[in-house]
Each structure stands twice: as C-alpha cells, then as structure tokens.
Design an enzyme around this catalytic site. Structure first.
Site, PDB file in Angstrom:
ATOM      1  N   HIS A  25      -5.481 -20.955  11.264  1.00  0.00           N
ATOM      2  CA  HIS A  25      -6.886 -21.286  11.018  1.00  0.00           C
ATOM      3  C   HIS A  25      -7.650 -20.108  10.413  1.00  0.00           C
ATOM      4  O   HIS A  25      -8.371 -20.273   9.420  1.00  0.00           O
ATOM      5  CB  HIS A  25      -7.576 -21.726  12.301  1.00  0.00           C
ATOM      6  CG  HIS A  25      -9.064 -21.798  12.146  1.00  0.00           C
ATOM      7  ND1 HIS A  25      -9.688 -22.831  11.476  1.00  0.00           N
ATOM      8  CD2 HIS A  25     -10.044 -20.919  12.516  1.00  0.00           C
ATOM      9  CE1 HIS A  25     -10.999 -22.602  11.448  1.00  0.00           C
ATOM     10  NE2 HIS A  25     -11.226 -21.455  12.072  1.00  0.00           N
ATOM     11  N   CYS A  49      -7.003 -27.388  12.574  1.00  0.00           N
ATOM     12  CA  CYS A  49      -8.225 -28.177  12.791  1.00  0.00           C
ATOM     13  C   CYS A  49      -7.997 -29.672  12.600  1.00  0.00           C
ATOM     14  O   CYS A  49      -8.720 -30.484  13.177  1.00  0.00           O
ATOM     15  CB  CYS A  49      -9.324 -27.671  11.851  1.00  0.00           C
ATOM     16  SG  CYS A  49      -9.946 -26.030  12.315  1.00  0.00           S
ATOM     17  N   GLY A  91     -11.265   4.597   1.429  1.00  0.00           N
ATOM     18  CA  GLY A  91     -12.082   5.557   2.164  1.00  0.00           C
ATOM     19  C   GLY A  91     -13.444   5.069   2.595  1.00  0.00           C
ATOM     20  O   GLY A  91     -14.273   5.864   3.033  1.00  0.00           O
ATOM     21  N   ASP A 122      -2.521   8.476  -1.663  1.00  0.00           N
ATOM     22  CA  ASP A 122      -3.853   9.072  -1.615  1.00  0.00           C
ATOM     23  C   ASP A 122      -4.107   9.662  -0.242  1.00  0.00           C
ATOM     24  O   ASP A 122      -3.355   9.436   0.694  1.00  0.00           O
ATOM     25  CB  ASP A 122      -4.928   8.024  -1.926  1.00  0.00           C
ATOM     26  CG  ASP A 122      -5.019   6.959  -0.838  1.00  0.00           C
ATOM     27  OD1 ASP A 122      -3.960   6.541  -0.340  1.00  0.00           O
ATOM     28  OD2 ASP A 122      -6.134   6.545  -0.490  1.00  0.00           O
ATOM     29  N   CYS A 165     -13.231 -27.365   8.490  1.00  0.00           N
ATOM     30  CA  CYS A 165     -12.007 -26.715   8.024  1.00  0.00           C
ATOM     31  C   CYS A 165     -10.921 -27.746   7.733  1.00  0.00           C
ATOM     32  O   CYS A 165     -10.766 -28.738   8.452  1.00  0.00           O
ATOM     33  CB  CYS A 165     -11.521 -25.716   9.070  1.00  0.00           C
ATOM     34  SG  CYS A 165     -10.050 -24.791   8.571  1.00  0.00           S
ATOM     35  N   CYS A 170      -7.619 -26.955   7.611  1.00  0.00           N
ATOM     36  CA  CYS A 170      -6.321 -26.385   7.967  1.00  0.00           C
ATOM     37  C   CYS A 170      -5.546 -27.291   8.926  1.00  0.00           C
ATOM     38  O   CYS A 170      -6.100 -28.205   9.550  1.00  0.00           O
ATOM     39  CB  CYS A 170      -6.484 -24.986   8.580  1.00  0.00           C
ATOM     40  SG  CYS A 170      -6.951 -24.966  10.334  1.00  0.00           S
ATOM     41  N   ASP A 192      -8.380  -7.209   1.473  1.00  0.00           N
ATOM     42  CA  ASP A 192      -7.331  -7.452   2.464  1.00  0.00           C
ATOM     43  C   ASP A 192      -7.780  -6.938   3.814  1.00  0.00           C
ATOM     44  O   ASP A 192      -8.644  -6.058   3.901  1.00  0.00           O
ATOM     45  CB  ASP A 192      -6.034  -6.726   2.080  1.00  0.00           C
ATOM     46  CG  ASP A 192      -6.125  -5.233   2.401  1.00  0.00           C
ATOM     47  OD1 ASP A 192      -5.559  -4.813   3.431  1.00  0.00           O
ATOM     48  OD2 ASP A 192      -6.782  -4.484   1.649  1.00  0.00           O
ATOM     49  N   ASP A 241       0.855  -1.183   0.000  1.00  0.00           N
ATOM     50  CA  ASP A 241       0.000   0.000   0.000  1.00  0.00           C
ATOM     51  C   ASP A 241       0.892   1.235   0.000  1.00  0.00           C
ATOM     52  O   ASP A 241       2.116   1.145   0.107  1.00  0.00           O
ATOM     53  CB  ASP A 241      -0.964  -0.016   1.192  1.00  0.00           C
ATOM     54  CG  ASP A 241      -0.261  -0.003   2.528  1.00  0.00           C
ATOM     55  OD1 ASP A 241       0.944   0.309   2.569  1.00  0.00           O
ATOM     56  OD2 ASP A 241      -0.913  -0.303   3.541  1.00  0.00           O
TER      57      ASP A 241
END
Length: 340
Positions: free
Chosen positions: A304, A278, A185, A115, A273, A275, A235, A61
């Site tokens: 997770h 889990c 914004g 910005d 899940c 992952c 994000d 960013d």
C-alpha cells in the site's frame, strides 16, 4: 523510486513491484551489496537485474552516505575512505576507483559517483573542503567508469547549507558533462525551511535537459516541493520502514493501524487507493496481523505505502500535463493536513 537496499525491496517480490506498486525503477545499495554477497558474486550471477529478477531500470547509490554515517568507524582522506564493516568490524577501503569497480560489477542502469555527505551542521571550512574533494572524486569516477555506454554515471551536488558552495559544486559537475545530476547532503535532519531554501536555490542551477535527482526524500510534502522546484527523481526507505512499524500513508494523512481505534474498522486503509491491499483487506484485519507479528501485515502495508507514493507521483505528472500543479498542491495539503 522504491529502495531495495540489499537487492530486494523489503518483503516485496519483483512481480508485486511491477504489477501492484507499478514501480518504474528501484534502488540498490553499493555499500551493503559489497559487504554481502559481494559485487563479484553478483557479476558472476549476470548482474543485479538477473540476480534479483528485476527487468526494469535499477539505480545503485555510491555507498557514500552509508560509509559517512558510520561516523567513528571511518577515516576520510584524499585517496578515499577507510571504514569498518557494521556487520563484523572488518576493515575496508572505498576510493572512487573502487566504487566504480563495484558499481560496474553490479551492473545497474544508473550509478552514482562517490561523494562525501557532510553532517548537519558543519562549518563552512569543513563543508568547502568536503565539496571540493567530492568534485575531485567525481572526476576520478568518470575516468574509472568502464561502461559509460551502458551505465549512466550521475554526479552528486554537495556544499551543505552554503549557497556559494552549492553553486560551485553544480558548476564543477556540469563541466564533467555527466548524464544526470543529484542533490545530496540535504533532507538529513535539518529544519524543513532550510531544506526548501537549498532545494529551491540549487535545482534551477542544474541542466534542464538532464535528469535531476533529489536523494533521500519519501514524504509526500518533500516530494511535491521537490517537483515544484524542478526535480524529476526521488527515493527513500520510508514507505517500507513505516510499514514495518504498522503505519500507512493515505490521502487523508497517516494511519497508525496498530492503534486500538482501528480494531473494528472494517473499511480499507484508503478508499481512494487502487492497490491490492485496499481492494481486498480491512484496517481491522491488517491491525490484527500487525499486532500478531504476522509477516503478511508488513507485506500488505508495504504494498500500500509504495503504491500510494507511485500513485501520488502519477497524479503529479497528470497535474503538470494539465497545467494544474499548484491547485493539486493546495488541495492535497488541505486534505492531508499539511500547512503550506
């Protein structure tokens, strides 16, 4: 997109992000990396990819949101923004040209134009002045950008909660013919109805043949509504932040695992899940780790939560391919406990 503010997604190794979370792209923060370790050091190390050992895409960013969140510690003028470091109070100056210098040195694949993010609420007059200045800064960023063939420069749409200003901002950025565009914004603390109104108004104005990025969204409902509006990218720091507070996202809603109700709960955080957490650990064990302030608890919850969101987006993509997104939305909201 998991957020790696200081060239690291908190407590995660790059291998875990790739293999367990299945992240395709991560973010890093221009403001924080400028302050430490410094963009020239990162450039000397071979750029962010080499410095942090991440071989997939990175987005940086512009630092605009962080600078403007300093409030009393910064001064905005046409040339740029003077601000005081949150670390030691030292004075610094960000102009569009300086931000491009920093982002070019960091070497991310996608870089954001500098910005101004207006606070909520802001007057029409202030928002208009800010939006017009952001357009001028975007033009300066494009001119100053040194590696347009290697780094895609995205413009950021501003205009607060005034639709005519949003339209003017989009049109001005489209004239610059940038590789992608982001909505900035919003999702900054306003009521959800206002977020949805501006999101649904602004997104159809953006080019269909270029990536559309909604900045700073990380809850399933905000992500889902963004996709329905036509957004491609999102994000947020949320998944790792709430992990540090002992909270998990699951397909049946949030689980505050530090609560006493999970003391003898020997089931996974989320049976649906896939992952690492889990598949291997129980709520009771993770609660014990969190209560004991063991770093492993934060790591397991972070894996997770990040995987939950990447899996969530995978299911959204499958639903789009099967022309079933609205049904997916309705079923998810019913299960998750949201009122649509």
């Amino acid at each position: 997109m998991p957020v790696g503010t200081q060239a690291t997604v908190k407590s995660m190794t790059p291998e875990e992000l790739e293999n367990e979370v299945k992240a395709q792209i991560i973010l890093a923060n221009t403001y924080h990396l400028y302050l430490r370790p410094g963009h020239k050091l990162v450039e000397e190390a071979g750029g962010l990819h080499n410095f942090m050992r991440w071989n997939k895409p990175i987005l940086t960013d512009s630092g605009g949101f962080q600078v403007f969140s300093l409030k009393d510690l910064r001064t905005i003028e046409e040339e740029g923004v003077e601000f005081k470091s949150h670390l030691d109070g030292s004075k610094h100056f960000f102009s569009p040209e300086k931000v491009m210098e920093i982002e070019n040195s960091l070497g991310a694949d996608i870089i954001m134009a500098f910005d101004e993010c207006c606070p909520y609420p802001s007057t029409y007059e202030y928002t208009k002045q800010s939006m017009e200045r952001t357009l001028r800064w975007a033009k300066r960023c494009k001119i100053a950008h040194q590696y347009p063939d290697k780094q895609a420069l995205f413009g950021i749409i501003q205009g607060g909660f005034y639709k005519d200003l949003r339209k003017e901002s989009v049109e001005g950025l489209i004239d610059l013919d940038l590789p992608g565009y982001a909505i900035g914004g919003i999702a900054i603390g306003e009521p959800k109805e206002e977020y949805l109104d501006i999101l649904r108004y602004t997104t159809p104005l953006m080019p269909e043949n270029k990536p559309r990025y909604m900045m700073g969204i990380g809850t399933p409902d905000y992500l889902l509504e963004a996709v329905l509006a036509g957004i491609d990218m999102g994000d947020c720091v949320l998944p790792t932040r709430i992990a540090r507070n002992g909270t998990a996202m699951t397909w049946n809603g949030k689980v505050v695992v530090r609560n006493a109700t999970y003391e003898r709960d020997f089931t996974p955080l989320d049976p649906e899940c896939d992952c690492y957490t889990c598949k291997n650990y129980t709520r009771a064990y993770i609660r014990h780790l969190v209560k004991a302030n063991e770093i492993l608890g934060v790591r397991l919850l972070s894996i997770h939560n990040l995987r939950f969101l990447t899996s969530f987006m995978e299911k959204i993509r499958t639903s789009i391919e099967n022309d079933n997104l609205l049904n997916f939305r309705d079923e998810f909201y019913k299960k998750y406990g949201y009122i649509n």
